[in-house]
Enzyme design. Structure first.
Site, short mmCIF file in Angstrom:
data_model
loop_
_atom_site.label_atom_id
_atom_site.label_comp_id
_atom_site.label_asym_id
_atom_site.label_seq_id
_atom_site.Cartn_x
_atom_site.Cartn_y
_atom_site.Cartn_z
N LYS A 174 0.85 -1.20 0.00
CA LYS A 174 0.00 0.00 0.00
C LYS A 174 0.89 1.25 0.00
O LYS A 174 2.10 1.16 0.24
CB LYS A 174 -0.90 -0.05 1.24
CG LYS A 174 -1.97 -1.16 1.19
CD LYS A 174 -2.71 -1.26 2.52
CE LYS A 174 -3.87 -2.24 2.46
NZ LYS A 174 -4.53 -2.39 3.79
N THR B 210 -4.68 -7.71 10.79
CA THR B 210 -5.05 -6.38 10.29
C THR B 210 -4.48 -5.21 11.11
O THR B 210 -3.98 -4.25 10.54
CB THR B 210 -6.59 -6.26 10.25
OG1 THR B 210 -7.10 -7.41 9.55
CG2 THR B 210 -7.04 -5.00 9.54
N ARG C 193 3.53 -6.52 9.43
CA ARG C 193 2.68 -5.47 10.00
C ARG C 193 3.08 -5.15 11.45
O ARG C 193 3.03 -4.00 11.88
CB ARG C 193 1.21 -5.89 9.92
CG ARG C 193 0.63 -5.75 8.51
CD ARG C 193 -0.74 -6.38 8.41
NE ARG C 193 -1.46 -5.95 7.20
CZ ARG C 193 -2.65 -6.41 6.85
NH1 ARG C 193 -3.26 -7.32 7.60
NH2 ARG C 193 -3.25 -5.97 5.76
N ASN D 123 -1.54 -0.33 7.32
CA ASN D 123 -0.89 -1.59 7.70
C ASN D 123 -0.03 -2.15 6.57
O ASN D 123 0.21 -3.35 6.49
CB ASN D 123 -1.93 -2.60 8.20
CG ASN D 123 -3.06 -2.77 7.21
OD1 ASN D 123 -2.95 -2.35 6.06
ND2 ASN D 123 -4.14 -3.40 7.63
N HIS E 174 -1.76 -5.24 1.44
CA HIS E 174 -3.00 -6.00 1.25
C HIS E 174 -2.61 -7.42 0.84
O HIS E 174 -1.65 -7.60 0.10
CB HIS E 174 -3.84 -5.38 0.13
CG HIS E 174 -4.91 -6.32 -0.36
ND1 HIS E 174 -6.13 -6.43 0.28
CD2 HIS E 174 -4.92 -7.24 -1.36
CE1 HIS E 174 -6.84 -7.39 -0.32
NE2 HIS E 174 -6.13 -7.88 -1.33
P1 ADP Z 1 -6.86 -7.40 5.99
O1 ADP Z 1 -6.14 -6.35 5.18
O2 ADP Z 1 -6.04 -7.83 7.18
O3 ADP Z 1 -7.36 -8.56 5.16
P2 ADP Z 1 -9.64 -6.48 6.14
O4 ADP Z 1 -9.88 -7.16 4.85
O5 ADP Z 1 -10.53 -6.80 7.30
O6 ADP Z 1 -8.12 -6.67 6.64
O7 ADP Z 1 -9.72 -4.90 5.94
C1 ADP Z 1 -9.13 -4.32 4.80
C2 ADP Z 1 -8.34 -3.10 5.21
O8 ADP Z 1 -9.23 -2.12 5.75
C3 ADP Z 1 -7.31 -3.30 6.30
O9 ADP Z 1 -6.09 -3.81 5.80
C4 ADP Z 1 -7.17 -1.89 6.85
O10 ADP Z 1 -6.32 -1.09 6.05
C5 ADP Z 1 -8.58 -1.36 6.72
N1 ADP Z 1 -9.39 -1.48 7.94
C6 ADP Z 1 -9.97 -2.61 8.41
N2 ADP Z 1 -10.66 -2.36 9.54
C7 ADP Z 1 -10.53 -1.02 9.79
C8 ADP Z 1 -11.00 -0.13 10.81
N3 ADP Z 1 -11.78 -0.55 11.83
N4 ADP Z 1 -10.67 1.18 10.74
C9 ADP Z 1 -9.89 1.62 9.72
N5 ADP Z 1 -9.41 0.84 8.74
C10 ADP Z 1 -9.71 -0.46 8.76
MG MG Z 2 -8.85 -8.43 3.70
#
Ligand code: ADP
Ligand code: MG
Length: 188
Positions: A10, A120, A131, A151, A154
């Site tokens: 990202k 996440t 992360r 973070n 993706h």
């Molecule tokens: P991951 O990237 O670990 O698969 P998710 O698919 O649940 O996580 O969420 C996608 C992205 O959305 C996360 O990587 C993060 O950047 C963002 N995100 C998720 N939950 C939140 C939240 N509560 N507040 C702000 N950003 C969030």
């Molecule tokens: Mg995801």
């Protein structure tokens, strides 16, 4: 089982020059990078990547609600409403700068990639993950600054989603077939 996953560094990862470390962390496990490109994603591509998928919107919303509850914060929004808000933050985040999109292939690529890159919320991610090692960002700080959690990366959630995401970011011609020199040692 050999599978493939999409990984995207990202904008915060690119700006912080962590792309090389992220690639190495995955290559070190034996995964093979079979496609890569740096792009500045359009709002259209970002919107398709973070599609309005009901399950994802609710899952993201429910994860956020769980972390609010841990802190004793009262929540009035539905999980879906929170999911939609976060989706817009993500589109803004993705379109804010360059990203590096990649496809990794190998034994249990989806699973291993999620393990190496971490969960996440960086604040909670183990320091042995990308992360957890390179960020301390939290839901709380992201909320206060009205933005997505930074973070760094993706990665696809499961094999089916991975194949859809790979098709969205790469044409067939952009994906290369070759053998790593150590594949026989690792897999045979
Ligand atoms: P991951 O990237 O670990 O698969 P998710 O698919 O649940 O996580 O969420 C996608 C992205 O959305 C996360 O990587 C993060 O950047 C963002 N995100 C998720 N939950 C939140 C939240 N509560 N507040 C702000 N950003 C969030
Ligand atoms: Mg995801």
């Amino acid at each position: 089982m050999i599978d493939r996953t999409l990984v995207i560094v990202k904008p915060d990862g690119v700006y912080r020059s962590l792309t090389g470390k992220i690639i190495s962390s995955l290559e070190d496990t034996g995964l093979k990078m079979i496609a890569s490109k740096m792009v500045r994603p359009s709002a259209e591509l970002s919107g398709r990547h973070y599609a309005e998928d009901e399950k994802w919107l609710n899952d993201v919303g429910n994860k956020a609600i769980a972390s609010y509850k841990e802190k004793g914060v009262n929540v009035t929004e539905t999980p879906r409403e929170i999911g939609m808000r976060i989706r817009q933050f993500l589109i803004d985040y993705f379109t804010s700068g360059p990203v590096v999109a990649m496809v990794f292939e190998g034994n249990e690529a989806v699973f291993v990639t999620r393990k190496v890159l971490g969960p996440t919320e960086p604040r909670k991610a183990d320091p042995s993950t990308i992360r957890g090692r390179y960020s301390s960002d939290s839901y709380d700080l992201a909320d206060r600054n009205k933005r997505a959690v930074k973070n760094l990366v993706h990665m696809s959630e499961d094999r089916e989603i991975a194949e859809k995401e790979i098709a969205l970011w790469f044409s067939k011609e952009e994906i290369v077939s070759f053998s790593r020199s150590d594949e026989e040692i690792m897999y045979k």
